[in-house]
Design a protein around this motif. Structure first.
Motif, PDB file in Angstrom:
ATOM      1  N   SER A   1      26.543  10.137 -31.891  1.00 51.17           N
ATOM      2  CA  SER A   1      25.898  11.447 -32.141  1.00 51.17           C
ATOM      3  C   SER A   1      25.150  11.559 -32.640  1.00 51.17           C
ATOM      4  CB  SER A   1      26.607  12.628 -30.593  1.00 51.17           C
ATOM      5  OG  SER A   1      28.098  12.531 -31.744  1.00 51.17           O
ATOM      6  N   SER A   2      24.073  12.191 -33.919  1.00 48.98           N
ATOM      7  CA  SER A   2      23.777  12.706 -35.106  1.00 48.98           C
ATOM      8  C   SER A   2      22.280  12.318 -34.820  1.00 48.98           C
ATOM      9  CB  SER A   2      24.217  11.918 -36.019  1.00 48.98           C
ATOM     10  OG  SER A   2      23.613  10.801 -35.786  1.00 48.98           O
ATOM     11  N   ASP A   3      21.422  13.413 -35.370  1.00 47.85           N
ATOM     12  CA  ASP A   3      20.009  13.374 -35.436  1.00 47.85           C
ATOM     13  C   ASP A   3      19.662  12.550 -36.308  1.00 47.85           C
ATOM     14  OD1 ASP A   3      20.045  15.759 -34.268  1.00 47.85           O
ATOM     15  OD2 ASP A   3      20.395  17.272 -35.904  1.00 47.85           O
TER      16      ASP A   3
ATOM     17  N   GLN B   1      18.685   4.296 -28.701  1.00 42.78           N
ATOM     18  CA  GLN B   1      20.084   4.320 -28.506  1.00 42.78           C
ATOM     19  C   GLN B   1      19.756   3.209 -26.993  1.00 42.78           C
ATOM     20  OE1 GLN B   1      22.051   6.894 -28.945  1.00 42.78           O
ATOM     21  NE2 GLN B   1      20.933   7.612 -30.620  1.00 42.78           N
ATOM     22  N   GLN B   2      21.813   2.670 -27.576  1.00 39.82           N
ATOM     23  CA  GLN B   2      22.210   1.720 -26.234  1.00 39.82           C
ATOM     24  C   GLN B   2      23.118   2.099 -25.370  1.00 39.82           C
ATOM     25  OE1 GLN B   2      23.174  -2.225 -28.603  1.00 39.82           O
ATOM     26  NE2 GLN B   2      22.184  -1.263 -29.760  1.00 39.82           N
TER      27      GLN B   2
ATOM     28  N   LYS C   1      24.085  11.851 -17.807  1.00 47.92           N
ATOM     29  CA  LYS C   1      23.272  12.610 -18.433  1.00 47.92           C
ATOM     30  C   LYS C   1      23.031  13.411 -19.553  1.00 47.92           C
ATOM     31  CE  LYS C   1      27.400  15.815 -16.304  1.00 47.92           C
ATOM     32  NZ  LYS C   1      28.511  16.749 -16.590  1.00 47.92           N
ATOM     33  N   GLY C   2      23.048  11.950 -20.180  1.00 45.71           N
ATOM     34  CA  GLY C   2      21.447  12.142 -21.829  1.00 45.71           C
ATOM     35  C   GLY C   2      20.642  10.802 -21.654  1.00 45.71           C
TER      36      GLY C   2
ATOM     37  N   TYR D   1      23.427  13.651 -24.044  1.00 43.64           N
ATOM     38  CA  TYR D   1      24.857  13.196 -23.662  1.00 43.64           C
ATOM     39  C   TYR D   1      25.792  12.521 -23.868  1.00 43.64           C
ATOM     40  CZ  TYR D   1      24.388   7.609 -23.184  1.00 43.64           C
ATOM     41  OH  TYR D   1      24.749   6.679 -22.688  1.00 43.64           O
ATOM     42  N   GLU D   2      26.642  12.058 -23.259  1.00 46.09           N
ATOM     43  CA  GLU D   2      28.072  11.976 -23.396  1.00 46.09           C
ATOM     44  C   GLU D   2      28.781  11.018 -23.898  1.00 46.09           C
ATOM     45  OE1 GLU D   2      29.024  15.466 -19.458  1.00 46.09           O
ATOM     46  OE2 GLU D   2      30.015  13.570 -19.267  1.00 46.09           O
ATOM     47  N   TYR D   3      29.453  11.004 -24.643  1.00 45.93           N
ATOM     48  CA  TYR D   3      30.271  10.163 -24.951  1.00 45.93           C
ATOM     49  C   TYR D   3      31.810   8.998 -24.764  1.00 45.93           C
ATOM     50  CZ  TYR D   3      26.522   9.669 -27.451  1.00 45.93           C
ATOM     51  OH  TYR D   3      24.949  10.977 -28.174  1.00 45.93           O
TER      52      TYR D   3
END
Length: 578
Positions: free
Chosen positions: A25-27, A34-35, A258-259, A266-268
C-alpha cells in the motif's frame, strides 16, 4: 525490451499454497499493476478423503504428524525460428526458464491418523505444484517473446527467467502447524521480486486458522504495537513510509472489493504466522517502505502484551522444537576480515578460483559468529539452488541449543554437522553420515521428511539384507547433541519391487505389531514387498494379499542368509547398489 506487466510466476504460485502475499500500500508501488492475492486454502471437513484406503501396510497409529517436502524442478528451453542470438551464440537448448517449486504435505503413513489435515495439505500442494508447472510454461513464453524482441532490436536479454520457493515449518506441535513459504522471482528488469506467504492449520481439524482467532485486541492496537517495534528497530527516521497511514489499510478480515475502484480504499490482509517465540507479522518489499528496505518480520511474544494472544495458541514450553533457519552462507574468501558479523556459515572451496554460479567442491564448513567459530572438515559439492546447505535451530527440552547443518554429499548420502551454540559459544559436537530420506516414492508426491521435533527426527540408512534397500528410523537429540537411535525398527523407503521366492520358504505370519500368528510355507514365485526391519535380525514383508511375514536372518552381513541359505539363492529380483 518490451515493457510488460505480468503475473510473477513465483509469487502467484505461492499464493496457490493457501498462503497469500499482503498487497503493498504505497504511492510508489501503486504505479505497478496491482494483483489480487487471496488465499485458496479452505476449511477442510473432518471426514477423510474418499477412496484413500490402501491395501498397503501402514502403521496402526501415528502419535504426532510427520511432514514431508515435495520438490519439483521446471526447465523450459528455447524452441523457435532463430538459430543464434544477436551476438552469434547458439540458441540450441537455450534456457528460458528455471524454477523450483516446493510444497509441504503429510507423509502417507499419517493419512489415517490425521485425515482432515492430510486432505488440506494434499489439496493445497496439488494446486500449488500444478500452478507452478503452468506458470513455468507461461513465463517461458514471455521469455521467448522477450528474447526474440531483444534479437530483433539488438538488445541484451536478461534471461533465463527464474522462480523458486522454499517452504519451511515455523511451528509444529500437537495443536497447530504454521508454514512459511518464501519465494523469489526474476522476469527481467532492474531486480527480481521476493516475498513470503504463510498459512496456519489446526492439526486435528485441518481448518485454516485466521488471525482474528489468535489475537484478542483491535486492529488499531495491533498496528500501534507493530509500529513501535518497527520504529525501535529502524536505523533511520525516514526509513519507512507513513506507517500509521499504511497499516490503517490492514484488516483481520479484509474486503478486497473495496479497492476495486479506488486504491485508497483497498484493504489488505496481514501476513502472519505462529512461531515458538510469539506471533510474527511479515511485510515484504514495497509494503511499508521502498524496495531497498527489504522485508520486515515483527514478533509479538506470547506473554509480551497481557491478554493480546488467545491462550489456546500458547506453545508448550516444556517441549523442545526444531525450526529451519536461513543462515547467511559466505565463501572463506568473502568472509575474510568480517569479525563482527552475526551467525553465519563459511564454506571453504577446494579450488578457490571455481565459479560460484555452478557446482564446486567444498572441503570445510564453519559456523561463525563475530569472534567465535567452529569448523568441520567435510567434502561436498555445493550449488545454492540444487544442492543447498540446510541449517536447523534445535532447542531441546532441557534448554540446550544446537545448529544442525545438513548437505547432500555423494551417492545420495547426507553429511550432518552438529554445533552446540549454548552458553554463548560455538562448539563442533560431531559429524555423521546418513542416507537421504525420501518417502512415498511410489506416488506422485514423493518427498523428503522434515525435522520438526528433537525427539522424533528421521534419518536414513542403507541395508543389504534383501538386496540393497534404504530405510529410516526415528532419532532423538542425545546428551551431547548428536542424534541417537530412538526406535529399534526402521521403515523401508525403497527396495526392489520385483522380489519373488526362488524356492519354497516357511515363514512366520505376523500381525501389525510383529507378533507371530502362525507359520506358513510359501511357494516359489510368491511376491513380497519389504516394509520394516531392525537392520540386524529380521525383515518384515507384505504379501500381495495384505498379510505380513517375517524373514529371520541367521546372518545379516553381506551376503545375508536365512537359515544358513544365502538370500541370492532364496529370492529372485534382488537389486544391489554400490
Amino acid at each position: 525490451m518490451k515493457k510488460r506487466y505480468a503475473l510473477m510466476a513465483g509469487l502467484l504460485a505461492i499464493a496457490l499454497t493457501g498462503c497469500s502475499f499482503s498487497a503493498p500500500s504505497s504511492d510508489e508501488n501503486a504505479e505497478n499493476e496491482q494483483q489480487e492475492q487471496e488465499s485458496t486454502a479452505s476449511q477442510v471437513a473432518e471426514d477423510s478423503v474418499e477412496g484413500t484406503a490402501s491395501e498397503k501396510y501402514t502403521t496402526s497409529s501415528i502419535d504426532s504428524p510427520i511432514y514431508k517436502i515435495v520438490t519439483r524442478y521446471q526447465h523450459e528451453y528455447y524452441e523457435g525460428d532463430y538459430v543464434v542470438d544477436n551476438e552469434g551464440n547458439s540458441l540450441e537448448n537455450k534456457p528460458l526458464f528455471e524454477g523450483k517449486a516446493q510444497a509441504l504435505m503429510l507423509a502417507d503413513d499419517c493419512e489415517d491418523s490425521y485425515p482432515a489435515l492430510y486432505k488440506a495439505l494434499h489439496d493445497s500442494a496439488s494446486d500449488f505444484l500444478q500452478g507452478a508447472e503452468n506458470d513455468a510454461i507461461t513465463t517461458a513464453q514471455y521469455a521467448k517473446e522477450d528474447l526474440e524482441y531483444a534479437i530483433q532490436e539488438d538488445l541484451f536479454f536478461y534471461g533465463p527467467y527464474t522462480s523458486t520457493n522454499s517452504v519451511s515449518i515455523a511451528r509444529s506441535d500437537e495443536k497447530f502447524l504454521s508454514i512459511c513459504n518464501f519465494g523469489e522471482d526474476f522476469s527481467g528488469g532492474a531486480h527480481g521480486s521476493y516475498g513470503m506467504g504463510t498459512v496456519t492449520y489446526d492439526v486435528n481439524t485441518g481448518a485454516v486458522i485466521t488471525i482474528d482467532q489468535v489475537v484478542n485486541i483491535p486492529e488499531e492496537q495491533l498496528n500501534s504495537i507493530i509500529i513501535d517495534k518497527i520504529q525501535s528497530a529502524s536505523t533511520e527516521n525516514d526509513q519507512f513510509w507513513d506507517l500509521e497511514e499504511t497499516l490503517a489499510h490492514y484488516r483481520y478480515n479484509p474486503d478486497t472489493a473495496k479497492g476495486a475502484d479506488n486504491m485508497e480504499n483497498y484493504e489488505y490482509a496481514y501476513t502472519w504466522y505462529l512461531g515458538y517465540d510469539g506471533v510474527h507479522f511479515y511485510f515484504g518489499p514495497y509494503e511499508i517502505g521502498p524496495y531497498s528496505n527489504g522485508d520486515t518480520d515483527i514478533c509479538i511474544g506470547y506473554d509480551e502484551v497481557d491478554g493480546a494472544i488467545n491462550e489456546e495458541f500458547l506453545p508448550d514450553t516444556s517441549k523442545g522444537y526444531i525450526t529451519a533457519v536461513s543462515l547467511p552462507q559466505w565463501s572463506k574468501e568473502s568472509d575474510s576480515g568480517l569479525d563482527n558479523s552475526p551467525l553465519h556459515l563459511v564454506y571453504e572451496k577446494e579450488d578457490p578460483d571455481s565459479d560460484d554460479s555452478d557446482y564446486f567442491t567444498c572441503r570445510t564448513l564453519t559456523l561463525k559468529e563475530k569472534d567465535k567459530s567452529a569448523t568441520a572438515e567435510v567434502y561436498f559439492d555445493y550449488n545454492y539452488t540444487v544442492n543447498p546447505i540446510n541449517s536447523y535451530y534445535v532447542n531441546t527440552a532441557d534448554g540446550k541449543e544446537y545448529i544442525y547443518v545438513s548437505v547432500l554429499s555423494y551417492n545420495d548420502y547426507t553429511e550432518l554437522m552438529v554445533f552446540d551454540i549454548s552458553d554463548d559459544d560455538i562448539k563442533l559436537v560431531g559429524q555423521d553420515t546418513f542416507h537421504y530420506v525420501y518417502v512415498d516414492s511410489d506416488t506422485d508426491f514423493a518427498g523428503e521428511l522434515v525435522w520438526a521435533d528433537p525427539d522424533r527426527m528421521c534419518f536414513g540408512q542403507v541395508g543389504n539384507m534383501l538386496g540393497t534397500y534404504t530405510c529410516y528410523a526415528n532419532y532423538s537429540v542425545g546428551a551431547d547433541g548428536m542424534p541417537v537411535l530412538a526406535d529399534e525398527e526402521y521403515t523401508v523407503s525403497w527396495c526392489s519391487e520385483d522380489i519373488t521366492l526362488a524356492k519354497e520358504l516357511t515363514v512366520p505370519i505376523i500381525d501389525n505389531e510383529g507378533n507371530e500368528q502362525s507359520k506358513e510355507t510359501l511357494p516359489s514365485g510368491t511376491h513380497i514387498t519389504a516394509v520394516k526391519t531392525d537392520n540386524k535380525t529380521y525383515m518384515d514383508c507384505q504379501l500381495d494379499d495384505g498379510r505380513m511375514i517375517r524373514l529371520n536372518y541367521s546372518n545379516s552381513d553381506y551376503p545375508a542368509e536365512i537359515d544358513g541359505i544365502k538370500v541370492d539363492d532364496l529370492f529372485e529380483g534382488l537389486t544391489y547398489a554400490g
